[in-house]
Design an enzyme around this catalytic site. Sequence first.
Site, PDB file in Angstrom:
ATOM      1  N   ALA A  58       5.935   9.815   0.019  1.00 17.92           N
ATOM      2  CA  ALA A  58       6.017   8.455   0.551  1.00 17.92           C
ATOM      3  C   ALA A  58       5.414   7.456  -0.430  1.00 17.92           C
ATOM      4  O   ALA A  58       6.010   6.412  -0.734  1.00 17.92           O
ATOM      5  CB  ALA A  58       5.313   8.375   1.903  1.00 17.92           C
ATOM      6  N   TYR A  59       4.245   7.781  -0.933  1.00 12.34           N
ATOM      7  CA  TYR A  59       3.552   6.880  -1.855  1.00 12.34           C
ATOM      8  C   TYR A  59       4.314   6.757  -3.166  1.00 12.34           C
ATOM      9  O   TYR A  59       4.555   5.650  -3.675  1.00 12.34           O
ATOM     10  CB  TYR A  59       2.139   7.402  -2.096  1.00 12.34           C
ATOM     11  CG  TYR A  59       1.253   6.460  -2.858  1.00 12.34           C
ATOM     12  CD1 TYR A  59       0.672   5.363  -2.221  1.00 12.34           C
ATOM     13  CD2 TYR A  59       0.969   6.662  -4.207  1.00 12.34           C
ATOM     14  CE1 TYR A  59      -0.150   4.491  -2.912  1.00 12.34           C
ATOM     15  CE2 TYR A  59       0.149   5.792  -4.903  1.00 12.34           C
ATOM     16  CZ  TYR A  59      -0.406   4.705  -4.254  1.00 12.34           C
ATOM     17  OH  TYR A  59      -1.232   3.841  -4.954  1.00 12.34           O
ATOM     18  N   ASP A  77      -0.650  -9.348   8.049  1.00 13.44           N
ATOM     19  CA  ASP A  77      -0.001  -8.044   8.074  1.00 13.44           C
ATOM     20  C   ASP A  77       1.277  -8.201   7.264  1.00 13.44           C
ATOM     21  O   ASP A  77       2.197  -8.907   7.676  1.00 13.44           O
ATOM     22  CB  ASP A  77       0.313  -7.633   9.521  1.00 13.44           C
ATOM     23  CG  ASP A  77       0.944  -6.254   9.623  1.00 13.44           C
ATOM     24  OD1 ASP A  77       1.454  -5.736   8.599  1.00 13.44           O
ATOM     25  OD2 ASP A  77       0.948  -5.685  10.729  1.00 13.44           O
ATOM     26  N   LYS A  93       6.216   3.374  -4.669  1.00  9.23           N
ATOM     27  CA  LYS A  93       5.715   2.748  -5.900  1.00  9.23           C
ATOM     28  C   LYS A  93       6.801   2.727  -6.973  1.00  9.23           C
ATOM     29  O   LYS A  93       6.897   1.771  -7.762  1.00  9.23           O
ATOM     30  CB  LYS A  93       4.473   3.479  -6.405  1.00  9.23           C
ATOM     31  CG  LYS A  93       3.246   3.304  -5.510  1.00  9.23           C
ATOM     32  CD  LYS A  93       2.847   1.843  -5.370  1.00  9.23           C
ATOM     33  CE  LYS A  93       1.545   1.685  -4.603  1.00  9.23           C
ATOM     34  NZ  LYS A  93       1.137   0.263  -4.448  1.00  9.23           N
TER      35      LYS A  93
END
Length: 230
Positions: free
Chosen positions: A153-154, A58, A158
């Site tokens: 969020a993504y 994780d 990134k």
Amino acid sequence: MTDAPVSVVTGANRGIGLETCRQLAALGHQVVLTARDPAKAQAAARRIGPTVHAVRLDVTGAADADALAAELRDRYGRVDVLVNNAAIHYDTWQRVSTADLTVVREATETNLFGPWRLVEALLPLLRESRHARIVNVSSGAGAIADLGPGTPAYSITKLALNGLTKMLARDLAQDRILVNAVCPGWVATDMGGGGGRPVADGAAGVVWAATLPDGGPTGGFFRDKRAIPW
């Protein structure tokens, strides 16, 4: 110990990560396939072959990162390639002005702090390699020129991953460790959805960056082996 290159791929029980493992194994690498679910990791490794070793990881947990580093040190003594592929929350349902910041924080833990944590944990082993490579699997969604109001969020995580890539490349240049970000493009995966191009095509760019020759580019952002704008 092994003479074959040792490659670690995170979030690798499916999609881009799994195909990256498959292609690296075909090139003769000893591949360490990691995933949060150990059963899924082991099943994925078995589908590729005996040169793939499954490990539970994780990326949001410091203890997991440290345990992975200890296992790799005992088993191989070095790491030649780190592919930071694990990512979550392609949040197409959100807009930046109304985003649930809990989702953004969760994405940050996996998409930014995860790669950062793994680099720090595995750096002593990467320094034992003569040809170390770090590949951060990024996205055009995080390119500044293409930022829009959706998938906050993504996209933000990134974008931050791209920044981390450039900083690491400069910091590790003295160690001759090449660090690059790769956008696999829109690929038909569980995250990308249907309609994208074959997974093998997206993973090929990741594998290219993972196997760059000495003196190859570092601190770049690539898709299909070509530099793209940040």
